[in-house]
Design an enzyme around this catalytic site. Structure first.
Site, PDB file in Angstrom:
ATOM      1  N   HIS A 116       2.780  -2.312   2.238  1.00 10.86           N
ATOM      2  CA  HIS A 116       3.333  -3.631   2.572  1.00 10.86           C
ATOM      3  C   HIS A 116       3.910  -4.233   1.294  1.00 10.86           C
ATOM      4  O   HIS A 116       3.174  -4.510   0.358  1.00 10.86           O
ATOM      5  CB  HIS A 116       2.244  -4.528   3.155  1.00 10.86           C
ATOM      6  N   LEU A 117       5.237  -4.409   1.294  1.00  9.95           N
ATOM      7  CA  LEU A 117       5.896  -4.940   0.093  1.00  9.95           C
ATOM      8  C   LEU A 117       6.156  -6.443   0.183  1.00  9.95           C
ATOM      9  O   LEU A 117       6.523  -7.059  -0.808  1.00  9.95           O
ATOM     10  CB  LEU A 117       7.206  -4.201  -0.168  1.00  9.95           C
TER      11      LEU A 117
ATOM     12  N   ASN B 106       6.569  -5.757   8.531  1.00 10.02           N
ATOM     13  CA  ASN B 106       5.990  -7.074   8.871  1.00 10.02           C
ATOM     14  C   ASN B 106       6.261  -8.093   7.772  1.00 10.02           C
ATOM     15  O   ASN B 106       5.359  -8.696   7.209  1.00 10.02           O
ATOM     16  CB  ASN B 106       4.493  -6.955   9.161  1.00 10.02           C
TER      17      ASN B 106
ATOM     18  N   ASP C 103       3.316  -2.261  12.826  1.00 10.04           N
ATOM     19  CA  ASP C 103       2.032  -2.292  12.129  1.00 10.04           C
ATOM     20  C   ASP C 103       1.547  -3.721  11.898  1.00 10.04           C
ATOM     21  O   ASP C 103       2.301  -4.584  11.482  1.00 10.04           O
ATOM     22  CB  ASP C 103       2.139  -1.583  10.782  1.00 10.04           C
TER      23      ASP C 103
ATOM     24  N   HIS D 123      -0.293   1.131  14.863  1.00 13.41           N
ATOM     25  CA  HIS D 123      -1.562   0.512  14.451  1.00 13.41           C
ATOM     26  C   HIS D 123      -2.367   0.407  15.746  1.00 13.41           C
ATOM     27  O   HIS D 123      -2.138  -0.484  16.547  1.00 13.41           O
ATOM     28  CB  HIS D 123      -1.257  -0.859  13.856  1.00 13.41           C
TER      29      HIS D 123
ATOM     30  N   HIS E 236      -3.819   4.525   9.609  1.00 11.39           N
ATOM     31  CA  HIS E 236      -5.190   4.212   9.177  1.00 11.39           C
ATOM     32  C   HIS E 236      -6.290   4.476  10.220  1.00 11.39           C
ATOM     33  O   HIS E 236      -6.918   3.547  10.722  1.00 11.39           O
ATOM     34  CB  HIS E 236      -5.302   2.781   8.666  1.00 11.39           C
TER      35      HIS E 236
ATOM     36  N   ASP F 240      -2.207   1.903   2.706  1.00  8.53           N
ATOM     37  CA  ASP F 240      -2.145   0.617   3.412  1.00  8.53           C
ATOM     38  C   ASP F 240      -2.224  -0.543   2.425  1.00  8.53           C
ATOM     39  O   ASP F 240      -2.907  -1.541   2.652  1.00  8.53           O
ATOM     40  CB  ASP F 240      -3.246   0.503   4.479  1.00  8.53           C
TER      41      ASP F 240
ATOM     42  N   HIS G  71      -2.386  -9.686  -1.183  1.00 10.59           N
ATOM     43  CA  HIS G  71      -2.507 -11.108  -0.841  1.00 10.59           C
ATOM     44  C   HIS G  71      -2.807 -11.874  -2.122  1.00 10.59           C
ATOM     45  O   HIS G  71      -3.316 -11.306  -3.095  1.00 10.59           O
ATOM     46  CB  HIS G  71      -3.648 -11.342   0.156  1.00 10.59           C
TER      47      HIS G  71
END
Lengths: 489, 380
Positions: free
Chosen positions: A81-82, A113, A171, A198, A251, A326, A330
């Site tokens: 997740h970038l 996302n 996802d 997912h 995952h 994954d 944050h």
């Protein structure tokens, strides 16, 4: 080790040197059956030659002597997740691509996302342009399955593939509508790209923050039952069978999912799967041990010890094809809150290789023997600690060779995503995406030193062994630890 | 409950849960609470013990009883009290709990009494501040001072805790009172029967005490099934009951000089069948919003299955000396009849008074107080 290398040779002088001769390293290239001390010549952006005593073929060549080090194809992380566009305070394409390369991943695939979601060609092109500008790891965007990731109508999949998307996924928002999932699997057959799922029954998981079981009962936290994942994996496998589409399960966390995948393979269903380092190394007990530390809050949640052992065995057996981080950055301010309120996810780009090298390669002991397992317990009363760490057990799990690790961290993810340029291999003519790993370098996980903006890891303070020393992308040396990290062009 | 069993002081600056307290610490609190009760019979209802100390009630959920009880307890010991009532929604709007607590600490708070809808929040807060944190109820986790006052109430009415069989009736799944009662009662050698509809009983709850810690079960050798089978058989079949189910129980009970006929924690869905075996029954408050989540069909049906009233006690053969309790506030007529709640069997009023004494004892001990002498004139 890095210091001794420096002593033996002149330091690499130029990020954009045209040719590199990597001499005397242990080359591990399972795609070509190589596992020996060999020389390797990088020229014109590709792997020009691999063998014993490769000679310079004229012209200026940078030479590196790599005694005692491993030379591997650049690793591939197919689940990252970038956060860009839209959540650049958590991560940007540039910081994420650098974190990836520092962790040994010369290629990554990023999830859609973002805000807005990557659900059309514009979004896909934006990610590729930002990644090209960053000049670190290669970034392959994954497009959304549905418009706005809302799970209602198919997104512009053809347009996204034309713009460079390598797969589709919603996802983070499991596809609840079985008809939509069916249509996604069918529609994607046009390009034969994988639909990455997912897998989770949203109704069973609603409000849950950790695995459902004795620990959630004790902590008074709402549980996410393992059956919500297993039933969705089963549904998706049936839909893949129905449509003959390509399914990839993200995952995998549950022993039951492994049983379903094993059955699906026997049926010839086209399904692949990944597992994360945290599901291989941690269990639900970490939530209790850390006293509600939100760095143990991930989705799918950390499961039971039986689940952990089964996904480990499935990875060894090949029922689970590959390891993916994954990576879910944050902000500290988002994670340092009440457990119920914290977002799910942990970072992984810069810890995955070290964790795998330390805990999966070579003789492996059970969780109770893991170096650093005690670190999470800091601040917990000794009595409680004693009971819990004892209970983690010392079951013997199969260990992995380096070749098996490279298979799962490079060859398989590149194959699943059909990445171009011979990614995941050191085949002659393949793009020269190469990393050098010092398998004996010892280091400690210090989140404050991450290149990623996300510092949210449950592995802080863990002592690890095995670290990236150099990384080339397309024949260009972009990361060299001895020279302080990233080289500017 | 002999004098030698208690510890000389509490460990730590916080009271977060009963699970991690030693039985000796619980006994210390109960013994310290006894003389505190005299505060209700004295003309001057104050001790000077905590003069100049500040206790903050930080309540993120509405509460009248618990907040007032803490306030009276602190004031009876001459501490200054600040009340902050807010809602969880203001937290989600970006007001950080950790930041609020650090502010309160900077203003001189010695103790923060925290009520919060999210489980684990007191433990989280205790890591962030040097002030003592007292859990006044966190989500579905624990409500330790309620558990202590329930123990104190049983002890005063029954003269003992060890060897008693105590039923907790109602929404065990979401009840922090049930978890604190469960830990407190089993640590003091009682048996606990959890009674309610299957949808309101948390998974594996009967294994909480038997295994000693969840980790033991998490790591227990549950063989992942279906290896190599052509069809996925049910994954992760339920763990078999631990063979030495009563090992830790008999240790706790043996220390108290009793032997228990049952495992320390059992579950029943049928109130009528277990009621005659109980010495104490604690009726829990039913949160009507659980019905919306589909956990039970209607208040009417719940009441038919799990309501207690005097007629039922008689008809179902309850022991004549069955002690009836409720942590309040009760839905009278739903889970317990008003008539039973006000009958001589009921300890509901005493629970309220005992709550103040127990909270005084907790504050006193967290402030470094030594075990009280058992006299009615103790002043710390």
């Amino acid at each position: 080790m890095a210091r001794s290398i420096q002593a033996k040779q002149s330091p690499p002088s130029d990020r954009s040197a045209q040719k590199w001769l990597l001499r005397g390293g242990h080359v591990i290239d399972p795609a070509n059956g190589r596992d020996a001390v060999l020389d390797i010549l990088l020229a014109d952006g590709v792997v020009a030659a691999v063998g014993e005593d490769v000679t310079r073929d004229g012209g200026p060549v940078q030479v590196l002597d790599l005694d005692g080090l491993l030379v591997l194809p650049g690793l591939v992380d197919m689940h990252v997740h970038l956060r860009e566009p839209g959540q650049e305070r958590k991560e940007t394409i540039a910081t994420g691509a650098r974190a990836a390369l520092a962790g040994g991943f010369t290629s990554l695939a990023c999830m859609p996302n973002t805000e807005p979601a990557l659900d059309d060609a514009t979004g896909i092109r934006y990610v590729r342009e930002q990644a090209a500008r960053a000049g670190a790891a290669r970034v392959y965007p994954i497009g959304a399955i549905s418009k706005g990731r809302r799970g209602e109508e198919l997104a512009a999949i053809g347009e996204m593939v034309a713009a460079g998307a390598v797969a589709v996924s919603d996802d983070g928002s499991p596809v609840q509508d079985s008809a939509l999932m069916r249509h996604a699997l069918e529609y994607c057959r046009r390009w034969d790209i994988p639909v990455i799922e997912h897998a989770e029954d949203a109704q069973l998981a609603v409000g849950g923050v950790m695995n459902e079981g004795l620990v959630s009962t004790r902590l008074g936290l709402r549980g996410i039952p393992v059956e919500g994942e297993v039933s969705q994996v089963f549904r998706d496998c049936l839909l893949a069978q129905l449509t003959r589409g390509r399914l990839h399960i993200a995952h995998v966390s549950a022993a039951g999912s492994v049983a379903v995948l094993r059955w699906a393979r026997q049926q010839g269903i086209r399904v692949t799967a990944e597992v994360t380092p945290h599901h291989l190394l941690l269990t639900e007990v970490e939530v209790s041990r850390s006293r509600y530390d939100a760095n143990t809050k991930v989705n799918p949640p950390l499961r039971s010890e039986a689940d952990r052992q089964e996904v480990w065995r499935a990875l060894h057996e090949g029922i689970i094809d590959c390891i993916a981080s994954d990576h879910a950055p944050h902000m500290a301010e988002e994670k340092n809150v009440e457990f119920d309120l914290a977002p799910f996810g942990v970072v992984g780009l810069e810890t995955t290789l070290g964790l795998v090298a330390t805990h999966l390669v070579g003789p492996s002991l059970g969780a109770g023997e893991r170096a650093g397992a005690q670190r999470l317990g800091a601040g917990v009363e000794p009595r409680q600690m004693g009971v819990e760490s004892e209970a983690l057990g010392t079951a013997q799990l199969p260990s992995f060779t380096w070749a098996q690790v490279v298979e799962r961290l490079a060859v398989q993810p590149a194959r699943i995503l059909r990445l171009p340029g011979g990614a995941g291999t050191l085949s002659a003519g393949a793009a020269a995406d190469v990393i050098v790993v010092d398998p004996r370098a010892e280091w400690t996980v210090k989140p404050e030193e991450f290149y990623s903006r996300g510092k949210n890891t449950p592995f802080a303070g863990w002592p690890l062994r095995g670290r990236v020393e150099y990384a080339w992308v397309g024949g260009e040396l972009r990361f060299a630890r001895e020279r302080g990290g990233f080289l500017e062009s | 409950m002999n004098e030698g069993g208690r510890t000389p002081a509490l460990r730590g600056k916080d009271l977060l849960e009963l699970e991690s307290l030693e039985p000796g610490e619980i006994q210390l609190i109960l013994e310290t609470a006894r003389p505190m009760l005299s505060v209700f019979s004295r003309p001057v209802k104050k001790y000077p013990t905590l003069r100049g100390r500040i206790m903050v009630n930080l309540f993120y959920e509405p509460s009248t009883r618990t907040r007032t009880s803490f306030e009276l307890a602190a004031k009876s010991l001459s501490a200054d009290v600040v009340n902050i009532a807010t809602t969880t929604s203001s937290v989600t709007k970006g007001e950080s709990l950790a930041d609020t607590a650090r502010t309160l600490e900077a203003l001189g708070a010695d103790w923060i009494v925290l009520r919060h809808s999210a489980s684990g929040t007191p433990a989280f807060l205790a890591r962030q501040v040097r002030a003592g944190v007292i859990n006044a109820g966190d989500g579905s986790h624990e409500h330790p001072t309620q558990g202590l006052l329930d123990l104190f109430t049983i002890l005063r009415r029954k003269g003992r805790i060890a060897g008693l069989r105590v039923g907790l009736v109602g929404d065990i799944l979401h009840s922090r009172v049930a978890r604190s009662d469960l830990w407190g009662l089993t640590k003091m050698g009682a048996e606990v029967v959890l009674i309610g509809p299957p949808t309101l009983i948390p998974v594996e709850v009967e294994n909480l005490v038997q295994t000693g810690s969840p980790a033991a079960t998490a790591a227990s050798p549950v063989p992942p099934s279906a290896t190599g089978s052509a069809w996925p058989s049910p994954p992760l079949a339920p763990a078999p009951p631990p063979a030495s189910a009563s090992a830790s129980m008999s240790a706790a009970a043996a220390a108290a000089g009793v032997s228990l006929p049952h495992p320390p924690v059992t579950v029943s869905y049928d109130l009528e069948s277990v009621l005659p075996t109980l010495d104490v029954v604690q009726v829990l408050r039913l949160q009507l919003e659980r019905q919306k989540r589909g956990l039970f069909p209607s208040a009417q049906e719940y009441s038919e299955l799990y309501r207690l009233d005097s007629e039922r006690l008689q008809r179902w053969g309850a022991k004549p000396d069955l002690l009836v309790m409720h942590p309040g506030p009760a839905n009278l007529g739903l889970e317990i009849s008003e008539e039973l709640a006000n009958s001589p069997r009921s300890a509901i009023r005493e629970q309220v008074q005992n709550g103040v004494a127990v909270r005084m004892a907790v504050l006193y001990l967290l402030a470094g107080g030594r075990p009280a002498q058992d006299t009615e004139t103790q002043t710390g």
